[in-house]
Design a protein around this motif. Structure first.
Motif, PDB file in Angstrom:
ATOM      1  N   GLN A   1       0.828  -1.211   0.000  1.00 35.57           N
ATOM      2  CA  GLN A   1       0.000   0.000   0.000  1.00 35.57           C
ATOM      3  C   GLN A   1       0.859   1.256   0.000  1.00 35.57           C
ATOM      4  O   GLN A   1       1.531   1.538   0.993  1.00 35.57           O
ATOM      5  CB  GLN A   1      -0.920  -0.004   1.225  1.00 35.57           C
ATOM      6  CG  GLN A   1      -2.312  -0.485   0.878  1.00 35.57           C
ATOM      7  CD  GLN A   1      -3.143  -0.682   2.112  1.00 35.57           C
ATOM      8  OE1 GLN A   1      -2.950   0.030   3.089  1.00 35.57           O
ATOM      9  NE2 GLN A   1      -4.033  -1.642   2.076  1.00 35.57           N
ATOM     10  N   ASN A   2       0.824   1.949  -1.098  1.00 37.65           N
ATOM     11  CA  ASN A   2       1.522   3.231  -1.232  1.00 37.65           C
ATOM     12  C   ASN A   2       2.945   3.198  -0.693  1.00 37.65           C
ATOM     13  O   ASN A   2       3.354   4.078   0.049  1.00 37.65           O
ATOM     14  CB  ASN A   2       0.769   4.347  -0.500  1.00 37.65           C
ATOM     15  CG  ASN A   2      -0.658   4.437  -0.967  1.00 37.65           C
ATOM     16  OD1 ASN A   2      -0.988   3.955  -2.041  1.00 37.65           O
ATOM     17  ND2 ASN A   2      -1.510   5.045  -0.166  1.00 37.65           N
TER      18      ASN A   2
ATOM     19  N   SER B   1       6.974   3.510  -0.650  1.00 37.49           N
ATOM     20  CA  SER B   1       8.047   4.242  -1.311  1.00 37.49           C
ATOM     21  C   SER B   1       9.355   3.850  -0.660  1.00 37.49           C
ATOM     22  O   SER B   1       9.378   3.492   0.516  1.00 37.49           O
ATOM     23  CB  SER B   1       7.858   5.749  -1.150  1.00 37.49           C
ATOM     24  OG  SER B   1       6.670   6.167  -1.770  1.00 37.49           O
TER      25      SER B   1
ATOM     26  N   ASP C   1       8.374   4.263  -6.002  1.00 39.76           N
ATOM     27  CA  ASP C   1       7.618   5.507  -5.858  1.00 39.76           C
ATOM     28  C   ASP C   1       6.132   5.220  -5.671  1.00 39.76           C
ATOM     29  O   ASP C   1       5.436   4.875  -6.617  1.00 39.76           O
ATOM     30  CB  ASP C   1       7.862   6.361  -7.107  1.00 39.76           C
ATOM     31  CG  ASP C   1       7.358   7.781  -6.925  1.00 39.76           C
ATOM     32  OD1 ASP C   1       6.874   8.087  -5.818  1.00 39.76           O
ATOM     33  OD2 ASP C   1       7.460   8.554  -7.880  1.00 39.76           O
ATOM     34  N   ASN C   2       5.656   5.331  -4.444  1.00 39.93           N
ATOM     35  CA  ASN C   2       4.222   5.260  -4.151  1.00 39.93           C
ATOM     36  C   ASN C   2       3.533   4.097  -4.868  1.00 39.93           C
ATOM     37  O   ASN C   2       2.593   4.276  -5.619  1.00 39.93           O
ATOM     38  CB  ASN C   2       3.571   6.585  -4.552  1.00 39.93           C
ATOM     39  CG  ASN C   2       2.267   6.779  -3.810  1.00 39.93           C
ATOM     40  OD1 ASN C   2       2.057   6.147  -2.772  1.00 39.93           O
ATOM     41  ND2 ASN C   2       1.398   7.615  -4.335  1.00 39.93           N
TER      42      ASN C   2
ATOM     43  N   SER D   1       1.389   0.656  -5.181  1.00 40.28           N
ATOM     44  CA  SER D   1       0.342  -0.170  -4.577  1.00 40.28           C
ATOM     45  C   SER D   1       0.117  -1.364  -5.477  1.00 40.28           C
ATOM     46  O   SER D   1       0.036  -1.223  -6.693  1.00 40.28           O
ATOM     47  CB  SER D   1      -0.951   0.622  -4.428  1.00 40.28           C
ATOM     48  OG  SER D   1      -0.750   1.677  -3.532  1.00 40.28           O
TER      49      SER D   1
ATOM     50  N   THR E   1      11.598  -3.652  -4.159  1.00 39.16           N
ATOM     51  CA  THR E   1      10.239  -3.987  -3.739  1.00 39.16           C
ATOM     52  C   THR E   1      10.209  -5.356  -3.070  1.00 39.16           C
ATOM     53  O   THR E   1       9.579  -5.542  -2.018  1.00 39.16           O
ATOM     54  CB  THR E   1       9.315  -3.996  -4.975  1.00 39.16           C
ATOM     55  OG1 THR E   1       9.484  -2.778  -5.666  1.00 39.16           O
ATOM     56  CG2 THR E   1       7.881  -4.160  -4.573  1.00 39.16           C
TER      57      THR E   1
ATOM     58  N   GLY F   1       4.644   3.831   3.620  1.00 37.54           N
ATOM     59  CA  GLY F   1       3.715   2.818   3.146  1.00 37.54           C
ATOM     60  C   GLY F   1       3.742   1.547   3.962  1.00 37.54           C
ATOM     61  O   GLY F   1       4.488   1.433   4.935  1.00 37.54           O
TER      62      GLY F   1
ATOM     63  N   LYS G   1       7.916   2.877 -10.602  1.00 36.45           N
ATOM     64  CA  LYS G   1       6.459   3.008 -10.703  1.00 36.45           C
ATOM     65  C   LYS G   1       5.898   1.812 -11.444  1.00 36.45           C
ATOM     66  O   LYS G   1       6.539   1.244 -12.318  1.00 36.45           O
ATOM     67  CB  LYS G   1       6.092   4.274 -11.483  1.00 36.45           C
ATOM     68  CG  LYS G   1       6.371   5.556 -10.756  1.00 36.45           C
ATOM     69  CD  LYS G   1       5.596   6.680 -11.443  1.00 36.45           C
ATOM     70  CE  LYS G   1       5.891   8.012 -10.829  1.00 36.45           C
ATOM     71  NZ  LYS G   1       7.099   8.643 -11.365  1.00 36.45           N
TER      72      LYS G   1
END
Lengths: 321, 324
Positions: B9-10, B12, B22-23, B25, B47, B60, B214
């Motif tokens: 969830q969101n 970063s 970057d942000n 989800s 990630t 996040g 992203k």
């Protein structure tokens, strides 16, 4: 499953593996061979020197057995000098690639993706080396004791045995100090060679150059004309304190005091302080009191390095290779 | 979608001024094979590290199997198997010893661990070399052993970071087949990251395309193409026998006339004696009929559906216009 977790403790699984890795590694075998060879050599010279040093009535001579560790006929340095010289190298060799080699091999990320706490790895590596070192030093010193018993034929007194055990513990602390320094480097530097060189250069600096530098400083600050007794003493104390920044000096102070009970002070003594003193060796308790600051300092250094390594390691991001 | 097994969830992740993720989800469902596709340095590995608690997100929340990876990494790692890119083994130990060590770190007693390790080594086809030291292993073998290593804890989720990079085509095929089998047999959810489209396309149910931290696009291949391609969905290549005996000669001008009348045709061109028609609909049948009716000798027709490859390349070349 829950019962299994109580049987297999991942922390001890790592310790086990690290111990067997250390013992099987060539570098440990080589270091062990060097230590054993030099110690055999120095013991041999100690034994030959014994012919002239028979136990007499002189109270200074009463701790006959401890001389095995400290005397020499001049051809080779005595046992404790070798330990203080080679101990750091042993510690550095055991720790310099503890973390970075695992990182470079890609095994660190694999191990840390298992359900274990991150500090397990660091703690287990330190504990494993400490266990190996402890076994090494205790057995080495007990071997010397055994050989001494066989060759000289005079059994050591209880206090002598205690002093030798204390000497073993101080040696372990001293080597652990260097071990932690090199583990810190292994966390800090990505390349094992860099961390090994950093460790060795610090060891060389303290074992060779530090004394020279202190001598230069001493020459520089000592006044040319006659000075008072108090000034002389404070100057001497200053230089001695600078010397004590060297961990090797701390170790030498501690071991000499433990193994030569006749030593009653590590600083300058005036004639007044000496007058009325009974010319007898110090009991173990008093010797311990004398070297307690040294032991504390070594322990503190060990803890500081371990803490720094811990801090860096816990905050680090673990990538593969 | 089935119940979610990985939820981001969101999140970063910043390294100084540089934003690696970057942000973001993302939700991955149970029993799904999800492909993270993106070039090197696009934030895929970062990630993944955040999912395992091996690095902390700057902002996040990451949940795997409903557990927060940042605050409870141990519980997550009990359920998640992670195969890092270019996995490392202890070179001076045998394949079996390496696996047993991993198993014991998971709290499995030695006897059980050995049995399990032997089964898994057979499963990945390394039985012949189980007592060989892993230092001698090829990259493909190491990767397969890595898969066995991941499976030894009976994971609910497997995360594979670039598992196919640097392996020969045959090895890749075997590896990917194994991955699909695992999902089918055990219902394990799988997250696979790669920069190689072919591999991802082959096995993944859904794909997320990653670029500069992203998520540019997400979905199965069909919906991705539908969503992303607003023009030129079909490329039709045509060739005609233009030799003297054949009579009438097919020219580019003929196609240009045709294009003026058919709104489906976007453009026509000629290349190496082939005519290329770019259209928004499949008009190959109409085209071929027309050509035949007018008495030309059609001798080549090839229809290309724009696959995800075109989308991927498009995105890689900086085409961010299609996001959302």
């Amino acid at each position: 499953m829950q019962t299994n977790y109580s049987i297999v403790r991942p922390f001890w699984v790592i310790v086990n593996k690290e111990i067997s890795d250390t013992i099987k590694s060539w570098r440990f075998i080589i270091m062990l061979a060097i230590v054993l060879l030099t110690c055999t050599g120095s013991l041999y010279t100690a034994f030959t020197g014994f012919a002239s040093a028979k136990p007499g009535n002189d109270p200074e001579e009463s701790f006959f057995f401890l001389k095995l560790f400290t005397i020499s006929d001049g051809t080779l340095p005595p046992f404790i000098v070798f330990i203080s010289f080679l101990g750091p190298l042993l510690g550095i060799s055991m720790g310099f690639d503890a973390i970075n080699s695992e990182q470079n091999k890609g095994t660190l990320s694999r191990v840390l993706s298992q359900p274990i706490y991150r500090d397990y790895v660091l703690n287990a590596k330190f504990l494993a080396s400490l266990i190996v070192l402890s076994i090494l030093f205790f057995s080495l010193n007990l071997l010397v004791l055994g050989f001494g018993l066989v060759i000289i034929g005079i059994p050591p007194t209880a206090e002598e045995v205690l002093r030798i055990l204390m000497f073993s513990i101080v040696s372990i602390v001293y080597v652990a100090f260097w071990l932690n320094l090199s583990i810190l480097f292994s966390v800090r530097f990505r390349q094992a060679t860099t961390s090994a060189l950093a460790g060795i250069s610090i060891w060389l600096f303290f074992s060779i150059f530090y004394n020279m530098i202190v001598n230069v400083i001493a020459k520089g600050i000592s006044p040319a004309q006659m000075i008072s007794e108090n000034q002389l003493i404070s100057l001497q104390k200053l230089i001695q304190n600078i010397m004590r920044l060297n961990p090797g000096q701390l170790f030498d102070d501690a071991t000499t005091t433990l193994l030569v009970p006749g030593v009653r002070s590590l600083g300058p003594l005036t004639m007044e302080q000496m007058s009325g003193a009974i010319p007898s060796p110090l009991p173990l308790g008093q010797s311990m009191m004398l070297v307690w600051p040294q032991i504390t300092a070594l322990l503190a250094g060990t803890l500081v390095f371990f803490g720094l390594a811990y801090l860096q390691f816990m905050r680090r991001e673990i990538r593969s290779r | 979608m089935a119940e979610p097994i990985i939820q981001l969830q969101n999140i970063s992740k910043k390294y100084g001024d540089f934003t690696a993720v970057d942000n973001l989800s993302l939700t991955i469902g149970k029993g799904e094979i999800f492909g993270l596709l993106g070039p090197n340095g696009s934030g895929k590995s970062t990630t993944i590290l955040m999912m395992l608690g091996l690095t902390d997100p700057s902002a996040g929340e990451v949940k795997v199997c409903g557990i927060d990876s940042t605050s409870h990494p141990i519980e997550v790692k009990r359920k998640v198997g992670y195969l890092a890119e270019d996995v490392g083994f202890y070179d001076d130990q045998t394949a079996l010893e390496n696996l047993v060590y991993s198993a014991m770190l998971n709290g499995i007693p030695r006897k059980e661990a050995t049995k399990k390790a032997e089964e898994l080594i057979e499963r990945v086809g390394l039985t012949g070399v189980k007592n060989k030291k892993t230092g001698k292993f090829s990259k493909g073998m190491r990767q397969r052993l890595g898969l066995a290593d991941v499976l030894i804890k009976d994971p609910e989720v497997i995360i594979l970071d670039e598992p196919t990079s640097g392996i020969d085509p045959k090895g890749v095929q075997d590896f990917l087949n194994l991955v699909v089998e695992l999902r089918d047999e055990h219902g394990i959810s799988i997250l696979l990251s790669s920069h190689d489209l072919q591999h991802v396309q082959q096995v993944c149910d859904r794909i997320g395309i990653f670029l500069e931290g992203k998520l540019m696009a997400i979905g199965d291949i069909r919906s991705l193409s539908e969503k992303l391609l607003t023009s030129g969905r079909y490329l039709i290549e045509l060739g005609a026998d233009n030799s003297r005996e054949a009579g009438k000669k097919l020219t580019l001008g003929w196609f240009q006339n045709l294009a003026a009348n058919m709104s489906e045709i976007d453009s026509v061109s000629e290349e190496n004696g082939l005519f290329k028609v770019l259209s928004s609909e499949d008009i190959s049948l109409v085209l071929s009929k027309k050509i035949m009716e007018e008495g030309y000798n059609l001798n080549f027709l090839n229809k290309k559906e724009f696959g995800i490859e075109a989308i991927y390349n498009h995105l890689m070349e900086g085409g961010t216009a299609y996001a959302n």
